[in-house]
Enzyme design. Structure first.
Site, mmCIF file in Angstrom:
data_model
loop_
_atom_site.group_PDB
_atom_site.id
_atom_site.type_symbol
_atom_site.label_atom_id
_atom_site.label_comp_id
_atom_site.label_asym_id
_atom_site.label_seq_id
_atom_site.Cartn_x
_atom_site.Cartn_y
_atom_site.Cartn_z
ATOM 1 N N ASP B 7 0.888 -1.173 0.000
ATOM 2 C CA ASP B 7 0.000 0.000 0.000
ATOM 3 C C ASP B 7 0.921 1.216 0.000
ATOM 4 O O ASP B 7 1.442 1.618 1.049
ATOM 5 C CB ASP B 7 -0.880 -0.013 1.248
ATOM 6 C CG ASP B 7 -1.859 1.153 1.256
ATOM 7 O OD1 ASP B 7 -2.234 1.622 0.173
ATOM 8 O OD2 ASP B 7 -2.239 1.590 2.359
ATOM 9 N N GLU B 68 -1.165 -1.199 -4.893
ATOM 10 C CA GLU B 68 -2.413 -0.455 -5.122
ATOM 11 C C GLU B 68 -2.237 0.501 -6.293
ATOM 12 O O GLU B 68 -1.251 1.233 -6.370
ATOM 13 C CB GLU B 68 -2.812 0.325 -3.866
ATOM 14 C CG GLU B 68 -4.190 0.948 -4.012
ATOM 15 C CD GLU B 68 -4.673 1.602 -2.729
ATOM 16 O OE1 GLU B 68 -4.852 0.883 -1.731
ATOM 17 O OE2 GLU B 68 -4.858 2.830 -2.739
ATOM 18 N N ASP B 141 -2.647 1.102 6.972
ATOM 19 C CA ASP B 141 -1.828 0.840 5.781
ATOM 20 C C ASP B 141 -1.330 -0.599 5.754
ATOM 21 O O ASP B 141 -1.210 -1.207 4.694
ATOM 22 C CB ASP B 141 -0.629 1.796 5.732
ATOM 23 C CG ASP B 141 -1.037 3.220 6.034
ATOM 24 O OD1 ASP B 141 -1.166 4.004 5.088
ATOM 25 O OD2 ASP B 141 -1.248 3.525 7.214
#
EC number: 3.1.21.10
Lengths: 185, 185
Positions: B7, B68, B141
């Site tokens: 992430d 991501e 996260d």
């Protein structure tokens, strides 16, 4: 000083090396474009940008790297690629301990043409004149990379003076502190 | 399959390693956050992200990396940092020849919660359940990185079937071509 300018991009990443100091004629050491195929996947493209930048750093040993500061633009897809290519260029330089400066497009245009809103043709014409080239560098990304390097050389004295002022102030404060302490103890 | 989920972020880059296959219980191999100081310059931060990702790749040897996919958000400054951190993660994996997949936030949420509009708490709760953890991983996260890895493991069979179908079709076309040519010659 020798500066590598980088106009970041995934499809075309402009690179240009300029040597000189503010107030004297500048010399172009090299100019080119690192290209990656638009149909390759993002990972391969970033690796190709890294290899290209590394080659330019190996060959020309710049003391500074100047990269265009990326802003959000209308085309989100383009700005992402630009941000990612710029990250690779900044990473390559920082890994070697080479100082990296970011300059906005309008700072660069203002530095070389006198106007922050100059068009590409005007920037190309001034780069050609300032570096005493026979013709404007092509593509425009290559000219922009040279303009970034020139901008950095010309702005550096002001930035250095600012840094020196800060350093002097800090040093003065450090020198003063023990003295004051001695008097009040 | 072993997947490292990332992430991306400059201040906090979530990382999580999950092992398993679709349809069987999954195992968390590791989870953490690569942090860089907000007051450091961009170059140093990108170098720190690179070193952090490299450590995770060295230690856990994932076969896939799932990152991501970054979209333009309201906060331009944040999205730039995210794009640049993601570039470093993708670069690190691609340099080693590890396949990188990008998944959108809504794909990840839909994969682990059934809804593409799930909130962070819901994603955290499902990650905790699916990996049989004692508590939701913190910060968010880190949980998001695990969700990315889970998403990749669950989406991979469909992607593999698609790739196999394309490969079969291509192979069939290749086999057919010489035969046809032979008949018309």
């Amino acid at each position: 000083m020798r500066v590598l300018g980088v106009d970041p991009g995934l499809t075309r990443c402009g690179v240009g090396v300029v040597e000189g100091v503010a107030g004297r004629p500048l010399t172009m050491i090299g100019v080119g474009v690192v290209r990656t195929p638009a149909d390759a996947d993002l990972g391969h493209r970033l690796v190709a940008v890294e290899q290209g930048i590394e080659q330019w750093l190996d060959e020309h040993r710049p003391e500074f790297v100047a990269v265009e500061r990326v802003f959000s633009q209308h085309n989100v897809r383009t700005v992402m690629g630009t941000a990612q290519a710029s990250a690779v260029a900044i990473l390559c330089a920082s890994r070697r301990g080479i100082p990296v400066a970011l300059h906005t497009p309008s700072e660069v245009k203002a530095a070389v043409t006198g106007s922050g809103r100059a068009d590409k043709a005007q920037v190309g014409a001034m780069v050609t004149r300032l570096l005493r080239l026979a013709a404007p560098p092509r593509p425009a990304d290559a000219a922009d990379a040279l303009a970034l390097a020139i901008c950095h050389i010309w702005r550096a004295p002001a930035q250095n003076r600012l840094q020196q002022a800060v350093a002097l102030h800090t040093a003065a404060a450090t020198r003063t502190a023990p003295h004051t302490k001695g008097r009040t103890a």
